[in-house]
Design a protein around this motif. Sequence first.
Motif: not given
Length: 936
Positions: A258-259, A298-299, A306-309
């Motif tokens: 995800d860079q 975005l960690f 496209n949702q919370p991780g």
Amino acid sequence: MSDSTQQLPPGWTAEWDVDNQTYVFVETATGRAQWEHPDGGVSATGPPAPEGSPPTHHSTKRRQYAAGQTQAYYGGGDALAAPSFGGAPPPGGQLFTPGLTAENQFAQQQQQQQQQPGGAPYYGQQAEPDYINHPPYQQQPAYGQPPSGGGVGALTDQFGQMGVGGTKPFQIYTTNLLTSPPDPRDLEVPPPEIRLPAGAALSQSPYSNSHYSYQRSTVNALPNSGSLVSKAKIPLGLVITPYRSVKEGEEPVPVVTDQVIARCRRCRTYINPYVSFIDGGSRWRCCMCSMTNEVPQLFDWDQARNQPGDRWARAELNHAVVEFVAPTEYMVRPPQPAVYVFLIDVSHTAVQSGMVATATRTILENLDRIPNGDERTKVALVAYDTSLYFFSIPPGTTESSMLVMSDIDDVFLPKPTDLLINLNESRAGLESLLGRLNDMFQENHTIGSALGPALQAGFKLMAPIGGKIIVLSSSLPSVGGGSLKNREDPKVLGTPKESNLLQAASPFYKSFAIECSRAQVTVDMFLFSAAYQDVATLAGLPHYTSGQTYFYPAFNAARSEDAVKFAHEFGEVLAMPIMLEAVMRVRASRGLRMSSFHGNFFVRSTDLLAMPEVPTDTSYAIEIVIEETITAPFVVLQTAVLHTTCFGERRIRVITTALPITSNLSEVFASADQVAIATLLANKAVERSITHKLEDARDAVLNRLIEILQAYKTSMTAAGAGASAQLTVSDNLKMLPVLVLGLLKNVGIRQSAQIPPDLRAYAQALLTSLPSQQLIPYIHPNFYSLHNMPPEAGTVGEHGIILPPPLPLTSERLERHGLFLIEDGQTIFLYVGRDAVPQLIIDVFNLPNYDVLRGGKTTLPLLDNPFSQRVNAIVQKTREMRRGVYYPHLYIVKEDGEPPLRLWALSGLIQDRTDVLPSYQQFINQLKDKVNGSGY
């Protein structure tokens, strides 16, 4: 008083702690306490952490999530339809329990999920591969949870992090070397475990410390000061194999795509399992310099869905070896395609030996294996004798034209296009050319080599892009730049002047190598000459450009064994994943410094290693200096390699190793890794043999071993500084003397007047590039008895072919009627006793008796009998079991056969006396005398 203190739950009181500059909240019923920093965030439950201890992880401050995430975590309704932690949300859409800190609610939900029947298992429940050497984990939170706070558990955790009662101390066992002969099986034992304090790592993952096949330290409990290092005398260093191959059944290195790359603002350390989160997880503290850093927005966001991780499932927090896909700021230029330029010697010698035919056929057969995932790979062919021959291949045709350059003093490219071709677009023309190239020069009677000009031509072809030059050379460079003279002088061998033959004879190659390194060009050398070829000078090109040298003395493709070995190794090099435009740096916790570097690379600045290409299964050794007393409970060492993959992606491979700190000398000895020490000593010995003399290199290795044994005797035994009838060392170091003896007897530094300089220079190239898995058998060969091996040996077991038990390396184990195998990873010898029964000769060699058996290089027949199949299986396993491209030759050695071949084979039995070199027992007795002070 902050808002937090005004809204205390019932039964809690608050007061200001002047010493810690924070509010202390105390639960009157239990005495449980929480501390709040003036910024309003409650930081921990339990007693306050002492200065310098790892920070705790709890806070009431909300995590600053990416836009759109807040509702998903804290809101209700549809936003909770797919919560990141799995499972259905609580009734009413309430995701968190009121009254608990956000981090504790994370933990609570993870725990609930793990208890649900049928739920996905957490990491710690997964089966682990056999090859992983797990660090010993103390009682840690379940995977996915931050360390829990509160009560006695928190207190224990705090002490554990200080190294007080949280780490099981190393037990040291002393061995008397005089009465304990070396057992080769001890070299198969993993290094001493890394015993970190409880809670050192964020997660309970078995992969949170790097496996020793990627990175291993000479000691697994690091001394806390330079003075302790001086007492132990064990050299401090790292042995790194950043791109070791991954075999079937092994865990691949996880890739973060995800860079989102979190790095310390001060020391540039990459986030890893040993950092700590503070302020509700919105910030993290660096494990090396203690700098506080923002967690990237975005960690905690799963970009794929496209949702919370789930933060705690991120690879970089659970794996010590991880690879990041790098964003554009890590690129000086867009990722370049892989480029291969083949420089093929087509002189009379090269064509007649069959090298040209074998090389072109191997390239042709392996075109599909050359890395070309993005279909951008480019190739070029340049042939040379005393002239240069360029080949123009227009795309889409089978035609090619040859352009001859006889003027080699001022090399230029005769045509701007169609010399460096796209492998896909010009495949038909390339195949046609490779099929005809040997025939084109079949009648070539030119003798001589313009290797220097050919290298300059190859460089001009690829300099704007970078890539790999593969040189195939059959004779000493004789014309043009970089020409060399035969300096082999038998009278010099065995004298102090011999080291001159191991130094470069011409500055051309080092200057050219540095120019290549700047342009991201690496050079691999394949050398085939039957006469002197000055390997010492030519190997400098791969050395400074991070390439490899391969040597095939007296190559003759008419012998199928020679052709098979070269074709196999060359094919594996062509198929090898290629890591381009690389730079490597090793960072370490405060108080540690990388002091010197050994291996194939160019040191661009004080600690930045430039590697135009990183070959797989190549190792590097780095020495470490302790500059100041270390007070932390553990330190972290992190290797980062920034590179471009062969499919056009910029990546960073990060390897993190955490080591506990100790002030106890016995723990330093008990945690020492004899294999890593031997690997480091081999690298240091080769460097010293070139800068000083071979004798100096041998003395330095021997003296270091004596110092280690003296330090152990003085500090760890009752004899102290007095004389002792024993020679003692810790059990985990008992193979170090025989490894040092093997190194002293290795062709690379052995005292002898019989070793040709080319063979010695090639052995030194191996000693400084082989990973430990290949280096140890190279200095301590394996020795098996085949005629009476156990019935299961040579058959298929749980982990593949079962090998016979290894024997001590002494000819006392040889029997006149027996069949034995000796191998060092580069060569395999089948030693046949003169009284071998005819049935054994029939079963293995398909010959009637011993008398008709011929010694020398051979291919073993596979016969229709169980014993032949078992012996063949063992030979095959020996060729395949280690990482690397090498395909060892097999030699039959008769007990009464050719003396040179017999002596070569028996030189692998390093516990025997040979020439002026002592037997193992003599060596141990000499060590005892020197350790006791006589003659040292």
